[in-house]
Design a protein around this motif. Structure first.
Motif, PDB file in Angstrom:
ATOM      1  N   THR A  40       0.758  -0.964  -0.073  1.00 21.05           N
ATOM      2  CA  THR A  40       0.031  -0.130   0.057  1.00 21.05           C
ATOM      3  C   THR A  40       0.771   1.353   0.006  1.00 21.05           C
ATOM      4  O   THR A  40       0.884   2.090  -0.655  1.00 21.05           O
ATOM      5  CB  THR A  40      -0.997   0.001   1.152  1.00 21.05           C
ATOM      6  N   GLN A  41       1.828   1.069   0.779  1.00 16.94           N
ATOM      7  CA  GLN A  41       2.871   2.297   0.674  1.00 16.94           C
ATOM      8  C   GLN A  41       3.376   2.720  -0.512  1.00 16.94           C
ATOM      9  O   GLN A  41       3.658   3.740  -1.090  1.00 16.94           O
ATOM     10  CB  GLN A  41       3.870   2.265   2.053  1.00 16.94           C
ATOM     11  N   CYS A  42       3.908   1.538  -1.118  1.00 18.87           N
ATOM     12  CA  CYS A  42       4.563   1.574  -2.134  1.00 18.87           C
ATOM     13  C   CYS A  42       3.714   2.105  -3.570  1.00 18.87           C
ATOM     14  O   CYS A  42       3.931   3.079  -4.151  1.00 18.87           O
ATOM     15  CB  CYS A  42       5.030   0.188  -2.923  1.00 18.87           C
ATOM     16  N   LEU A  43       2.329   1.757  -3.476  1.00 15.28           N
ATOM     17  CA  LEU A  43       1.475   2.140  -4.459  1.00 15.28           C
ATOM     18  C   LEU A  43       1.086   3.705  -4.154  1.00 15.28           C
ATOM     19  O   LEU A  43       0.875   4.534  -5.227  1.00 15.28           O
ATOM     20  CB  LEU A  43       0.102   1.341  -4.302  1.00 15.28           C
ATOM     21  N   SER A  44       1.043   4.093  -2.931  1.00 16.56           N
ATOM     22  CA  SER A  44       0.722   5.412  -2.465  1.00 16.56           C
ATOM     23  C   SER A  44       2.172   6.270  -3.199  1.00 16.56           C
ATOM     24  O   SER A  44       1.780   7.446  -3.641  1.00 16.56           O
ATOM     25  CB  SER A  44       0.649   5.558  -1.259  1.00 16.56           C
ATOM     26  N   ASN A  45       2.931   5.654  -3.037  1.00 13.42           N
ATOM     27  CA  ASN A  45       4.247   6.587  -3.390  1.00 13.42           C
ATOM     28  C   ASN A  45       4.585   6.793  -4.693  1.00 13.42           C
ATOM     29  O   ASN A  45       4.817   7.765  -5.313  1.00 13.42           O
ATOM     30  CB  ASN A  45       5.823   5.998  -2.889  1.00 13.42           C
ATOM     31  N   THR A  46       3.939   5.715  -5.524  1.00 15.52           N
ATOM     32  CA  THR A  46       4.148   5.560  -7.051  1.00 15.52           C
ATOM     33  C   THR A  46       2.925   6.719  -7.629  1.00 15.52           C
ATOM     34  O   THR A  46       3.230   7.635  -8.499  1.00 15.52           O
ATOM     35  CB  THR A  46       3.413   4.411  -7.667  1.00 15.52           C
ATOM     36  N   LYS A  47       1.864   6.642  -6.636  1.00 16.36           N
ATOM     37  CA  LYS A  47       0.656   7.827  -7.641  1.00 16.36           C
ATOM     38  C   LYS A  47       1.205   9.150  -6.977  1.00 16.36           C
ATOM     39  O   LYS A  47       0.971   9.924  -7.877  1.00 16.36           O
ATOM     40  CB  LYS A  47      -0.431   7.356  -6.430  1.00 16.36           C
ATOM     41  N   GLN A  48       1.976   9.360  -6.004  1.00 16.20           N
ATOM     42  CA  GLN A  48       2.336  10.572  -5.684  1.00 16.20           C
ATOM     43  C   GLN A  48       3.431  11.206  -6.744  1.00 16.20           C
ATOM     44  O   GLN A  48       3.263  12.445  -6.993  1.00 16.20           O
ATOM     45  CB  GLN A  48       3.134  10.862  -4.128  1.00 16.20           C
ATOM     46  N   VAL A  49       4.327  10.313  -7.039  1.00 15.07           N
ATOM     47  CA  VAL A  49       5.276  10.461  -8.180  1.00 15.07           C
ATOM     48  C   VAL A  49       4.647  10.959  -9.495  1.00 15.07           C
ATOM     49  O   VAL A  49       5.017  12.030 -10.039  1.00 15.07           O
ATOM     50  CB  VAL A  49       6.280   9.498  -8.368  1.00 15.07           C
TER      51      VAL A  49
END
Length: 92
Positions: A40-49
């Motif tokens: 979930t954290q990885c997906l959130s970081n990817t979305k933010q980028v």
């Protein structure tokens, strides 16, 4: 005869066995929850980028941020106009 207020060895061993069984059941559940949190954290970081890049593109009239092409940041990138090479990098 007075009864002692202490636990017997059998009672302590039973409690320890129950705790060990519960721990054996719960450790895999905790590991799965931790892995799900990482995903979930990885997906959130990817979305933010992605959102940051899209905001940059919006602010710069459709120009995307340049990538890393193996040169130092202060060196200029060859453009199609400067080199005559149609495969060279070209920016607005």
């Amino acid at each position: 005869m007075q009864r002692s207020k202490a636990f017997t060895l059998i009672e302590l061993l039973v409690v320890i066995a129950i705790i060990a069984i519960l721990a054996a059941i719960l450790f895999p559940v905790f590991a799965q929850a931790k892995e799900a949190a990482k995903k979930t954290q990885c997906l959130s970081n990817t979305k933010q980028v992605g959102l940051a890049v899209m905001q940059y593109v919006g602010d710069t009239d459709g120009v995307y941020p340049c990538g890393w092409f193996g040169r130092e940041w202060w060196q200029t990138f060859p453009t199609a106009e400067a080199t005559g090479d149609p495969n060279a990098v070209s920016y607005k």
